[in-house]
Design an enzyme around this catalytic site. Structure first.
Site, PDB file in Angstrom:
ATOM      1  N   SER A   1       1.798 -62.404 -84.726  1.00  0.00           N
ATOM      2  CA  SER A   1       1.275 -63.906 -85.116  1.00  0.00           C
ATOM      3  C   SER A   1      -0.240 -64.365 -85.368  1.00  0.00           C
ATOM      4  CB  SER A   1       2.098 -65.077 -84.359  1.00  0.00           C
ATOM      5  OG  SER A   1       3.445 -64.831 -84.608  1.00  0.00           O
TER       6      SER A   1
ATOM      7  N   LYS B   1      -1.107 -65.429 -88.857  1.00  0.00           N
ATOM      8  CA  LYS B   1      -0.838 -66.528 -89.823  1.00  0.00           C
ATOM      9  C   LYS B   1      -1.881 -67.383 -89.897  1.00  0.00           C
ATOM     10  CE  LYS B   1       3.787 -66.675 -87.268  1.00  0.00           C
ATOM     11  NZ  LYS B   1       4.641 -67.075 -86.060  1.00  0.00           N
TER      12      LYS B   1
ATOM     13  N   TYR C   1       6.307 -60.250 -94.933  1.00  0.00           N
ATOM     14  CA  TYR C   1       5.663 -60.840 -93.711  1.00  0.00           C
ATOM     15  C   TYR C   1       5.638 -60.002 -92.580  1.00  0.00           C
ATOM     16  CZ  TYR C   1       6.077 -63.698 -89.465  1.00  0.00           C
ATOM     17  OH  TYR C   1       6.115 -63.941 -88.030  1.00  0.00           O
TER      18      TYR C   1
ATOM     19  N   TYR D   1       2.050 -73.093 -80.080  1.00  0.00           N
ATOM     20  CA  TYR D   1       3.567 -73.579 -80.342  1.00  0.00           C
ATOM     21  C   TYR D   1       3.929 -74.340 -79.332  1.00  0.00           C
ATOM     22  CZ  TYR D   1       3.568 -68.722 -82.190  1.00  0.00           C
ATOM     23  OH  TYR D   1       3.249 -67.572 -82.666  1.00  0.00           O
TER      24      TYR D   1
ATOM     25  N   VAL E   1       2.830 -61.907 -80.246  1.00  0.00           N
ATOM     26  CA  VAL E   1       3.486 -61.040 -79.328  1.00  0.00           C
ATOM     27  C   VAL E   1       3.193 -59.515 -78.995  1.00  0.00           C
ATOM     28  CG1 VAL E   1       5.792 -62.547 -79.752  1.00  0.00           C
ATOM     29  CG2 VAL E   1       5.258 -60.401 -81.198  1.00  0.00           C
TER      30      VAL E   1
HETATM   31  N1  GLN Z   1       6.295 -60.530 -86.236  1.00  0.00           N
HETATM   32  C1  GLN Z   1       6.708 -61.597 -85.046  1.00  0.00           C
HETATM   33  C2  GLN Z   1       7.852 -62.258 -85.406  1.00  0.00           C
HETATM   34  O1  GLN Z   1       8.053 -62.782 -86.516  1.00  0.00           O
HETATM   35  C3  GLN Z   1       5.381 -62.234 -84.693  1.00  0.00           C
HETATM   36  C4  GLN Z   1       5.823 -63.445 -83.824  1.00  0.00           C
HETATM   37  C5  GLN Z   1       4.455 -63.628 -82.695  1.00  0.00           C
HETATM   38  O2  GLN Z   1       3.661 -62.980 -82.683  1.00  0.00           O
HETATM   39  N2  GLN Z   1       4.754 -64.788 -81.858  1.00  0.00           N
HETATM   40  O3  GLN Z   1       8.670 -62.589 -84.751  1.00  0.00           O
END
Ligand code: GLN
Length: 331
Positions: free
Chosen positions: A64, A67, A191, A243, A261
């Site tokens: 993420s 993003k 994605y 978040y 993550v």
């Molecule tokens: N590729 C992960 C997902 O879409 C990214 C989520 C994250 O890093 N919080 O679940």
């Protein structure tokens, strides 16, 4: 004189090395296999000085932390007014993979949660583009931000796709409400490849430093984002990058940030530096446990909180000067 920064960064890492809370992400099976002892830290200044400590050669997937930069690519491509037709600017207060849209607009609340990131991903190049074209555009832009050629980890990619039912559900929800035009499956695959780009802490801190400098990559000197778009990305990160822990993070650390993550966290200190921490074990929000502690420590030690009083040279007298100059310009 040699810099004190590398030794200081190593000292901070050692202070938190034995913290063993949290667990690797396991909803992406390949991430559960990653060595959870790894620990690395990098700081890149807006002048292009690079400092690292710990496992700075370790490669991990960007997840993420991609993003904000994908959002940046689309802001550059379409401009903020157009992008506002696809994604909002409000914090969701929900987990990153929450299945919901804004009740009134039926748009994702912001581009930092998965719903918003999927809506943004399909705009890269164009909704009619192939998944491969979008992935290459992202890879190329992120490579310019990092200052080296990045590549996709197709092992992590395949592993995530096997269990990507939730992101598929979100993409279908977006398609149902007309937020995405592209085929939902292609948006999820693209994605997921975006999230599987491999980076080091130095790459991530350099990318963050580009935001901190208002859009100029501090090592290559290349302008990659307009100042207005860089500020917009940082604003969205400040409100929503962490978040459902965005409020406590901002209160404590006080810098725009984004986690992934894989265990990375990036932060940008406007006008000063980008930083990156990597440690795979996560808390319940999906943030690196040691990463949050280390970032908090750095922010306190180095006075990073952006809402702390401004340094000498930006005091009340400067408001006076600025007002006077503006009046004189008008006259
Ligand atoms: N590729 C992960 C997902 O879409 C990214 C989520 C994250 O890093 N919080 O679940």
């Amino acid at each position: 004189m040699t810099s004190a920064i590398p030794a200081y960064l190593s000292q901070v890492l050692e202070r938190y090395r034995t913290e063993d809370g949290g667990a690797n992400a396991d909803y992406i099976p390949a991430l559960a296999q990653v060595d959870s002892q790894q620990l690395a830290l990098a700081l890149v200044t807006t002048e292009g000085d690079i400092y690292t400590a710990g496992d700075d050669q370790a490669l991990f997937t960007i997840q993420s932390m991609s993003k904000p930069f994908a959002y940046g690519a689309v802001l550059e491509q379409l401009g903020p007014e157009q992008v506002a037709n696809y994604v909002g600017l409000e914090p969701s207060g929900e987990a990153f993979n929450h299945l919901s849209l804004d009740e009134a607009t039926h748009l994702p609340k912001n581009p930092m949660i998965n719903a918003g990131a999927l809506a943004i991903h399909q705009l890269i190049v164009s909704p009619k583009a192939s998944s491969a074209e979008r992935v290459e555009a992202v890879r190329s832009f992120f490579s310019a931000l990092a200052g080296r050629q990045l590549s996709v980890d197709y092992h992590v990619y395949a592993s995530e796709l096997e269990t990507a039912h939730r992101n598929m559900a979100i993409a279908h929800m977006l398609k149902n409400f007309g937020v995405i035009e592209a085929d939902p499956y292609n948006v999820v695959t693209g994605y997921t490849a975006q999230c599987s780009l491999l980076v080091t802490v130095k790459d991530i801190a350099t990318m963050a430093a580009t935001l901190a400098s208002g859009g100029v990559q501090p090592v290559t000197g290349q302008r990659l984002l307009s100042p207005a778009n860089a500020r917009m990305i940082l604003s969205v990160m400040a409100a929503s990058g962490m978040y459902d822990a965005a409020g406590s993070w901002f209160t404590d650390v006080g810098i725009p940030a984004k986690s992934g993550v894989s265990g990375g966290i990036l932060g940008a200190v406007p006008g000063q530096a980008g930083l990156a921490v990597f440690s795979p074990r996560l808390d319940k929000h999906g943030h690196s446990v040691r990463g949050v502690k280390i970032a908090s420590r750095l922010a306190a030690d180095l006075n990073f909180h952006v809402l702390a009083p401004r340094p000498v040279g930006c005091g009340p007298a400067d408001i006076e000067d600025q007002a006077r100059q503006l009046l004189e310009q008008e006259a």
